[in-house]
Design a protein around this motif. Structure first.
Motif, PDB file in Angstrom:
ATOM      1  N   VAL A  93       2.010  -2.519  -5.610  1.00 52.90           N
ATOM      2  CA  VAL A  93       1.056  -1.510  -5.463  1.00 52.90           C
ATOM      3  C   VAL A  93       0.940  -0.641  -6.593  1.00 52.90           C
ATOM      4  CG1 VAL A  93       0.321   0.407  -4.032  1.00 52.90           C
ATOM      5  CG2 VAL A  93       0.930  -1.654  -2.949  1.00 52.90           C
ATOM      6  N   TYR A 120       0.771   9.070  -3.679  1.00 55.12           N
ATOM      7  CA  TYR A 120       0.563   9.040  -1.945  1.00 55.12           C
ATOM      8  C   TYR A 120      -0.311   9.036  -1.707  1.00 55.12           C
ATOM      9  CZ  TYR A 120       1.147  12.390   1.837  1.00 55.12           C
ATOM     10  OH  TYR A 120       1.196  12.928   3.091  1.00 55.12           O
ATOM     11  N   ILE A 152      -0.441   3.338   9.116  1.00 54.72           N
ATOM     12  CA  ILE A 152       0.563   2.794   9.383  1.00 54.72           C
ATOM     13  C   ILE A 152       1.466   3.216  10.437  1.00 54.72           C
ATOM     14  CG2 ILE A 152       2.924   1.938   8.089  1.00 54.72           C
ATOM     15  CD1 ILE A 152       1.505   1.726   5.511  1.00 54.72           C
ATOM     16  N   MET A 185       9.035   4.166   4.421  1.00 54.63           N
ATOM     17  CA  MET A 185       7.858   4.341   3.404  1.00 54.63           C
ATOM     18  C   MET A 185       8.307   5.559   2.426  1.00 54.63           C
ATOM     19  SD  MET A 185       4.150   4.537   5.092  1.00 54.63           S
ATOM     20  CE  MET A 185       4.488   5.096   6.658  1.00 54.63           C
ATOM     21  N   LEU A 203       7.741   4.949  -1.394  1.00 52.04           N
ATOM     22  CA  LEU A 203       7.145   5.694  -2.435  1.00 52.04           C
ATOM     23  C   LEU A 203       7.807   6.383  -3.540  1.00 52.04           C
ATOM     24  CD1 LEU A 203       4.498   7.384  -3.087  1.00 52.04           C
ATOM     25  CD2 LEU A 203       5.082   9.092  -1.479  1.00 52.04           C
ATOM     26  N   GLU A 208       7.609   4.332  -6.300  1.00 55.31           N
ATOM     27  CA  GLU A 208       6.446   4.415  -7.256  1.00 55.31           C
ATOM     28  C   GLU A 208       6.444   5.503  -7.897  1.00 55.31           C
ATOM     29  OE1 GLU A 208       2.655   3.712  -5.030  1.00 55.31           O
ATOM     30  OE2 GLU A 208       3.618   2.895  -3.445  1.00 55.31           O
TER      31      GLU A 208
HETATM   32  O1  LIG Z   1      -0.466   1.591   0.202  1.00 53.99           O
HETATM   33  C1  LIG Z   1      -0.269   2.218  -0.896  1.00 53.99           C
HETATM   34  O2  LIG Z   1      -1.036   2.843  -1.535  1.00 53.99           O
HETATM   35  C2  LIG Z   1       1.311   2.704  -1.161  1.00 53.99           C
HETATM   36  O3  LIG Z   1       1.549   3.283  -2.101  1.00 53.99           O
HETATM   37  C3  LIG Z   1       2.282   1.943  -0.221  1.00 53.99           C
HETATM   38  C4  LIG Z   1       2.987   2.972   0.789  1.00 53.99           C
HETATM   39  C5  LIG Z   1       3.810   2.278   1.634  1.00 53.99           C
HETATM   40  O4  LIG Z   1       5.109   2.309   1.316  1.00 53.99           O
HETATM   41  O5  LIG Z   1       3.043   1.483   2.562  1.00 53.99           O
HETATM   42  C6  LIG Z   1       3.702   3.929  -0.141  1.00 53.99           C
HETATM   43  C7  LIG Z   1       3.319   5.217  -0.173  1.00 53.99           C
HETATM   44  C8  LIG Z   1       1.800   5.637   0.055  1.00 53.99           C
HETATM   45  O6  LIG Z   1       1.826   7.056   0.525  1.00 53.99           O
HETATM   46  C9  LIG Z   1       1.346   4.895   1.177  1.00 53.99           C
HETATM   47  C10 LIG Z   1       1.882   3.559   1.359  1.00 53.99           C
END
Ligand SMILES: O=C(O)C(=O)C[C@]1(C(=O)O)C=C[C@@H](O)C=C1
Length: 361
Positions: free
Chosen positions: A35, A49, A57, A82, A86, A89
């Motif tokens: 992602v 985020y 979710i 989660m 994150l 990321e």
């Molecule tokens: O779906 C996204 O945009 C992601 O970055 C993945 C994810 C997740 O772990 O599910 C992680 C961080 C975001 O805040 C929301 C969801």
């Protein structure tokens, strides 16, 4: 089969399940990395985020939960998964009203999970400033308490800040009496934030009628002071007891058992729609008969329910009062959008502070 053999058999199953869970959690983490790559490829202003996605979710997990674990419990577990995904990321920097051990830190960790980095600040205005400057990604500030009402300093900051509300957190507040004293009779002074002292007024009147009550800026400061004075106690959280090595002399001393505090997540932008959202705004009208009724009528016209209204002196000299209003629904939803358009025509001031998911945890 002996009970030891039965136990071994179930533990073997648990080991197999744990291995499978670990494989799946790692697979999920790789998806989060994918992602991030897709987001990066899109370039400008990447939003790692996503509060609306997280809320979606967590709500789904609660709905799908077959038991025997409680819905809140499974949501908390997924919150942490989660949070870790994150952090792969982008590790988030979250400013909160410190020092460490405050309820605001607990709220920040409840909302974002434990894989963020939390940074304490001494005043609510410092948190707004750091988020505005980009030194923190988001901030968490207290806004209202079910016993004592609004935290005026936070509301005042919204009058001048360009920041938006990206989320809300509610936290059940339990206060404890913490001290190094060996018995309650030795306590001469009780330190705490003035709101916490007020929330425990009845208990303090009964148990410590002669102890002086001293208001300090945070409960964690109170705990620090109590740690250095054997004749003092602090009204603070269990986290503060651990942090400052204090004994819990009395538990849950708050007068109202349903004592909760609401916190807001502030950031450079609010949240896209999640399906169950709130919108907060600042409104002002002329100080004349029927003005407030007319001001709020666009919500009634659209059948929008108002979940909160607070008034504050504007301090701008132009208007006497401003109103902080929370309504159900996202500002992008047709009914809310229509009400806002109507308001912009009628109100002296109509500042949308943001739309964000209703608290899930
Ligand atoms: O779906 C996204 O945009 C992601 O970055 C993945 C994810 C997740 O772990 O599910 C992680 C961080 C975001 O805040 C929301 C969801």
């Amino acid at each position: 089969m002996t009970s030891d053999e039965q136990l071994n058999q179930v533990r073997e199953r648990i080991n197999t399940i744990d291995a499978e869970l670990l494989r799946l959690i790692c697979e999920r983490a790789s998806c989060a990395q994918d992602v991030a790559k897709i987001k990066d490829a899109h370039g400008e202003a990447v939003k790692y985020y996503r509060p609306e996605r997280e809320a979606e979710i967590l709500r789904r997990i609660k709905l799908q939960n077959p038991g025997p674990l409680d819905g809140e419990e499974v949501a908390r577990l997924f919150r942490e998964i989660m949070s870790a995904c994150l952090a792969l990321e982008k590790p988030l920097e979250i400013g909160y009203l410190g020092p460490a051990g405050t309820f605001t830190q607990a709220a920040a960790l409840k909302h974002f999970g434990h894989s963020v980095h939390t940074q304490p600040f001494g005043a609510i205005s410092d948190i707004f400033r750091e988020v505005e400057a980009g030194a923190c990604d988001y901030g968490v500030v207290p806004v209202e308490n079910s016993t004592e009402g609004v935290v005026n300093h936070t509301l005042d900051m919204f009058m001048r800040s360009p920041l938006l509300i990206a989320g809300e957190v509610t936290l059940r507040i339990h206060h404890h009496l913490l001290s190094t004293a060996t018995e309650i009779g030795a306590i001469r002074r009780v330190y705490s934030h003035q709101q916490s002292l007020a929330q425990c007024r009845g208990w303090l009147d009964r148990a410590l009628p002669n102890a002086e009550r001293i208001a300090v800026s945070t409960n964690a400061d109170a705990a620090k002071l109590a740690a250095g004075d054997p004749q003092a106690a602090a009204v603070a959280s269990e986290a503060a007891a651990e942090l400052y090595s204090l004994r819990v002399m009395a538990q849950r001393i708050e007068d109202e058992p349903g004592n909760t505090t609401r916190f807001l997540v502030i950031g450079p932008e609010d949240s896209p729609p999640s399906g169950h959202d709130k919108t907060s705004m600042l409104l002002s009208c002329r100080n004349e008969a029927g003005a407030l009724h007319r001001l709020l009528s666009p919500f009634a016209n659209q059948g929008i329910s108002m979940t909160r209204i607070e008034s504050r002196p504007s301090r701008q000299g132009v208007w006497d009062y401003v109103f902080f209003v929370d309504v159900s629904g996202h500002r992008a939803a047709p009914d809310v959008a229509k009400a806002i358009t109507e308001l912009r025509g009628a109100a002296n001031l109509c500042k949308v502070l943001g739309s964000y998911p209703e608290a899930v945890l």
